[in-house]
Motif scaffolding. Sequence first.
Motif, PDB file in Angstrom:
ATOM      1  N   LYS A   1     107.202 -27.671  13.971  1.00  0.00           N
ATOM      2  CA  LYS A   1     107.197 -28.940  13.256  1.00  0.00           C
ATOM      3  C   LYS A   1     107.557 -30.098  14.188  1.00  0.00           C
ATOM      4  O   LYS A   1     107.042 -31.214  14.032  1.00  0.00           O
ATOM      5  CB  LYS A   1     108.180 -28.888  12.086  1.00  0.00           C
TER       6      LYS A   1
ATOM      7  N   GLU B   1     104.449 -30.968  16.200  1.00  0.00           N
ATOM      8  CA  GLU B   1     103.533 -31.708  15.336  1.00  0.00           C
ATOM      9  C   GLU B   1     104.019 -33.147  15.155  1.00  0.00           C
ATOM     10  O   GLU B   1     103.218 -34.099  15.178  1.00  0.00           O
ATOM     11  CB  GLU B   1     103.428 -31.018  13.975  1.00  0.00           C
TER      12      GLU B   1
ATOM     13  N   LEU C   1      99.247 -25.478  12.635  1.00  0.00           N
ATOM     14  CA  LEU C   1      99.576 -26.748  11.986  1.00  0.00           C
ATOM     15  C   LEU C   1      98.573 -27.838  12.340  1.00  0.00           C
ATOM     16  O   LEU C   1      98.235 -28.681  11.511  1.00  0.00           O
ATOM     17  CB  LEU C   1     100.986 -27.191  12.388  1.00  0.00           C
TER      18      LEU C   1
ATOM     19  N   GLU D   1     111.451 -31.066   8.226  1.00  0.00           N
ATOM     20  CA  GLU D   1     111.309 -29.672   8.657  1.00  0.00           C
ATOM     21  C   GLU D   1     110.142 -28.968   8.011  1.00  0.00           C
ATOM     22  O   GLU D   1     109.576 -28.050   8.569  1.00  0.00           O
ATOM     23  CB  GLU D   1     112.596 -28.899   8.355  1.00  0.00           C
TER      24      GLU D   1
END
Length: 373
Positions: free
Chosen positions: A96, A99, A128, A202
């Motif tokens: 995450k 990203e 992702l 998150e």
Amino acid sequence: MLLDPSPSPSPSPTSLDATLILAEHESGSIKPQTVSTVVAANSLGENSSISLLLAGSGSSLQEAAAQAASCHPSVSEVLVADSDKFEYPLAEPWAKLVEFVRQQGDYSHILASSSSFGKNILPRVAALLDVSPITDVVKILESNQFIRPIYAGNALSTVRYTGGGPCMLTIRSTSFPVTPITVDSESRKATISQIDLSNFKEGSFTFLLCIPILNFSFFFKKLSFPFPIADSASKSRYVGCSTQDTERPDLGSARVVITGGRALKSVENFKMIEKLAEKLGGAVGATRAAVDAGYVPNDLQVGQTGKIVAPELYMAFGVSGAIQHLAGIKDSKVIVAVNKDADAPIFQVADYGLVGDLFEVIPELLEKLPEKK
């Protein structure tokens, strides 16, 4: 060598390509495989800028960031994510984070080493970002064309990336050796920037909405709600880390590696390998069969499913030379094999081979070799 016959046009690179490298650090120091990844990134293009991403918490992270700023002259920026969420290198929060950072900067390439760290995080990041990663790259031909091993290293495949979004790579560090850094290079330090994590989330909730339009026709729409989910960060949890206190060099970066196989027959006999490694100032390795037999812990396993090594001297005792093991040592400069089976496959790749009983050869070597100074 296999070449992708696809006639799809290559994506046109931007005038200034930016590369993001996931940096691995421990105890305030950048790991050597991260520097090798920087060396690989230099082959992506002369106009490429390189940023290192470090995540963690506490003083050790800041020490690692300071070292990262001067680890290689090609690094232009060090991005630091300081939060308790990244205290341990778990895949979910790290993915995450990547990203999140990718949304802040337009990176054409995202790289990580082919270590357990990189292989754990990069596939989740690729999912992702909805791109297909290219793993175990051993050579970079162009910014979108790479060479990687297939069939346990028995063949090399040339792969051209034609997808959209960032090109994601894991780099085999042994194929990109690090040259010594000069004094002038050490004086050039990259800028260190702290990442603002105030908007970092998150997890997010995503589902696919299916709406019927006509008979047997459906309209699909992907809906996302960017709020944290309790289960998102709990798919894996940190249990513990165990290391062996030893003065021997790290197996992945050692100049000399002494490996033993199942033919050593016991834990006590395997200590001969450790004594020989101490005399030569090398690291200890083992085959999968030796690890499965319980002679040594699995962090010493060498091979396709273990650690890939490329030392200046690789000595194998009682190692038959299974294809998975050979895939992990083929880049070694000099390979020496000792096995009583004259037809063992290890002799096909060895520079020097001795058909003999290791229980006679190793004691003789220990007797005649001088002590390490």
